[in-house]
Design a protein around this motif. Structure first.
Motif, PDB file in Angstrom:
ATOM      1  N   PHE A  49      -5.070   5.737   8.125  1.00 54.28           N
ATOM      2  CA  PHE A  49      -4.376   7.024   8.015  1.00 54.28           C
ATOM      3  C   PHE A  49      -4.511   7.550   6.584  1.00 54.28           C
ATOM      4  CE2 PHE A  49      -0.382   5.788   5.842  1.00 54.28           C
ATOM      5  CZ  PHE A  49      -0.365   4.405   6.058  1.00 54.28           C
TER       6      PHE A  49
ATOM      7  N   TYR B 137       0.408  -1.849   4.638  1.00 52.78           N
ATOM      8  CA  TYR B 137      -0.482  -0.731   4.322  1.00 52.78           C
ATOM      9  C   TYR B 137      -1.283  -1.077   3.070  1.00 52.78           C
ATOM     10  CZ  TYR B 137       2.721   1.922   7.360  1.00 52.78           C
ATOM     11  OH  TYR B 137       3.481   2.368   8.405  1.00 52.78           O
TER      12      TYR B 137
ATOM     13  N   ARG C 267      -7.442   0.215  11.396  1.00 53.49           N
ATOM     14  CA  ARG C 267      -6.560   1.335  11.732  1.00 53.49           C
ATOM     15  C   ARG C 267      -6.284   2.105  10.438  1.00 53.49           C
ATOM     16  NH1 ARG C 267      -2.242   1.570  15.716  1.00 53.49           N
ATOM     17  NH2 ARG C 267      -0.346   2.341  14.755  1.00 53.49           N
TER      18      ARG C 267
ATOM     19  N   HIS D   7       5.748   6.570   2.308  1.00 50.25           N
ATOM     20  CA  HIS D   7       4.609   7.444   2.006  1.00 50.25           C
ATOM     21  C   HIS D   7       4.766   8.746   2.771  1.00 50.25           C
ATOM     22  CE1 HIS D   7       3.639   5.635   5.865  1.00 50.25           C
ATOM     23  NE2 HIS D   7       3.016   6.776   6.107  1.00 50.25           N
TER      24      HIS D   7
ATOM     25  N   THR E 207       8.986   9.038   6.498  1.00 47.84           N
ATOM     26  CA  THR E 207       9.836   8.293   7.432  1.00 47.84           C
ATOM     27  C   THR E 207      10.651   7.251   6.672  1.00 47.84           C
ATOM     28  OG1 THR E 207       8.280   8.612   9.240  1.00 47.84           O
ATOM     29  CG2 THR E 207       9.843   6.787   9.475  1.00 47.84           C
TER      30      THR E 207
ATOM     31  N   SER F 210       2.650  10.960   5.197  1.00 48.81           N
ATOM     32  CA  SER F 210       1.426  10.912   5.998  1.00 48.81           C
ATOM     33  C   SER F 210       0.824  12.303   6.152  1.00 48.81           C
ATOM     34  CB  SER F 210       1.777  10.323   7.371  1.00 48.81           C
ATOM     35  OG  SER F 210       0.618  10.038   8.072  1.00 48.81           O
TER      36      SER F 210
ATOM     37  N   ARG G 181      12.994   3.871  11.691  1.00 50.93           N
ATOM     38  CA  ARG G 181      12.690   4.120  13.103  1.00 50.93           C
ATOM     39  C   ARG G 181      13.810   3.482  13.912  1.00 50.93           C
ATOM     40  NH1 ARG G 181       7.791   3.226  10.506  1.00 50.93           N
ATOM     41  NH2 ARG G 181       6.490   5.102  10.548  1.00 50.93           N
TER      42      ARG G 181
HETATM   43  P1  2AM Z   1       5.485   8.399  10.971  1.00 53.03           P
HETATM   44  O1  2AM Z   1       5.905   7.983   9.609  1.00 53.03           O
HETATM   45  O2  2AM Z   1       6.042   9.714  11.363  1.00 53.03           O
HETATM   46  O3  2AM Z   1       5.720   7.340  11.996  1.00 53.03           O
HETATM   47  C1  2AM Z   1       1.092   5.073   9.602  1.00 53.03           C
HETATM   48  O4  2AM Z   1       1.430   4.599  10.851  1.00 53.03           O
HETATM   49  C2  2AM Z   1       1.436   6.524   9.430  1.00 53.03           C
HETATM   50  O5  2AM Z   1       0.758   7.312  10.391  1.00 53.03           O
HETATM   51  C3  2AM Z   1       2.905   6.851   9.556  1.00 53.03           C
HETATM   52  O6  2AM Z   1       3.253   7.717   8.497  1.00 53.03           O
HETATM   53  C4  2AM Z   1       3.026   7.549  10.881  1.00 53.03           C
HETATM   54  O7  2AM Z   1       3.917   8.603  10.907  1.00 53.03           O
HETATM   55  C5  2AM Z   1       1.678   8.168  11.046  1.00 53.03           C
HETATM   56  N1  2AM Z   1       1.347   8.379  12.457  1.00 53.03           N
HETATM   57  C6  2AM Z   1       1.120   9.575  13.057  1.00 53.03           C
HETATM   58  N2  2AM Z   1       0.790   9.421  14.325  1.00 53.03           N
HETATM   59  C7  2AM Z   1       0.828   8.091  14.584  1.00 53.03           C
HETATM   60  C8  2AM Z   1       0.588   7.311  15.751  1.00 53.03           C
HETATM   61  N3  2AM Z   1       0.224   7.849  16.914  1.00 53.03           N
HETATM   62  N4  2AM Z   1       0.744   5.968  15.628  1.00 53.03           N
HETATM   63  C9  2AM Z   1       1.116   5.419  14.458  1.00 53.03           C
HETATM   64  N5  2AM Z   1       1.342   6.104  13.331  1.00 53.03           N
HETATM   65  C10 2AM Z   1       1.192   7.421  13.380  1.00 53.03           C
END
Ligand code: 2AM
Length: 181
Positions: free
Chosen positions: A4, A168, A2, A36, A122, A38, A125
């Motif tokens: 990013f 990560y 997975r 981080h 972020t 993204s 959550r």
């Molecule tokens: P986020 O911080 O807004 O959750 C790793 O998961 C990174 O990818 C995170 O920064 C996350 O953003 C981003 N991300 C974007 N779309 C995602 C998805 N559908 N599922 C998981 N992570 C996502």
């Protein structure tokens, strides 16, 4: 795996951001080492696709730039409150870099990202309703400003979801072009 694409943050900035954690019920705070910015979520890919992603990212030419984090805000609202994040000052170079990454990955075969890019880091959550303390928190931290920092590279991360949260791992990094002397 997975994957990013993201910007890593300087250690001192992550320490400051980690200092913003706490004081809101039902918030799951991002571990300091995981903070981080993204640029593109890729998701599950096989070895061949990962190779194509890397080949696409290597091609990107973009200049070094300076970025500042500022303000705190939310994704979601009401019963669907999703996350708390720190924003960034308007930055044309960041938008251009993100656009180049998006186009390069699309050309390499990934489906286009439909959601509009919104630069954020972020912090937490929500796993339930954060309640009224959230408003105090937002009011208190609205004026947050991070020290400007130089973005010299972007990074392809893999994400492994363990019982103790996400791990990560930087798989590759891609240097930006230094400003010519
Ligand atoms: P986020 O911080 O807004 O959750 C790793 O998961 C990174 O990818 C995170 O920064 C996350 O953003 C981003 N991300 C974007 N779309 C995602 C998805 N559908 N599922 C998981 N992570 C996502």
């Amino acid at each position: 795996m997975r994957l990013f694409v993201a910007l890593s943050l300087p250690d001192d900035l992550r320490v400051r951001l980690a200092g913003l954690a706490g004081g809101i019920p039902n918030a799951r705070w991002v571990a300091p080492e995981n903070l981080h910015l993204s640029l593109r979520f890729i998701g599950e890919v096989d070895g061949a696709q990962a190779h194509d992603v890397d080949a696409a990212l290597v091609q990107i030419a973009s200049p070094v730039f300076t970025l500042s984090l500022a303000g705190v805000d939310l994704f979601g609202a009401g019963d669907k409150m999703r996350s708390l994040w720190v924003g960034v000052d308007e930055c044309a170079e960041l938008s251009r870099l993100q656009g180049k990454i998006e186009r390069a990955l699309h050309r390499s075969g990934l489906p286009p990202e439909r959601r509009k890019f919104k630069a954020h880091v972020t912090l937490a959550r929500f796993k339930g309703n954060p309640g009224p303390k959230l408003h105090d928190y937002l009011a208190h931290h609205a004026v947050f400003r991070g020290k400007p920092f130089a973005v010299r590279e972007f990074v392809l991360f893999s994400s492994f979801l363990s019982h103790n949260g996400a791990i990560y791992t930087p798989e590759a990094s891609y240097a930006l072009r230094p400003a010519s002397a």
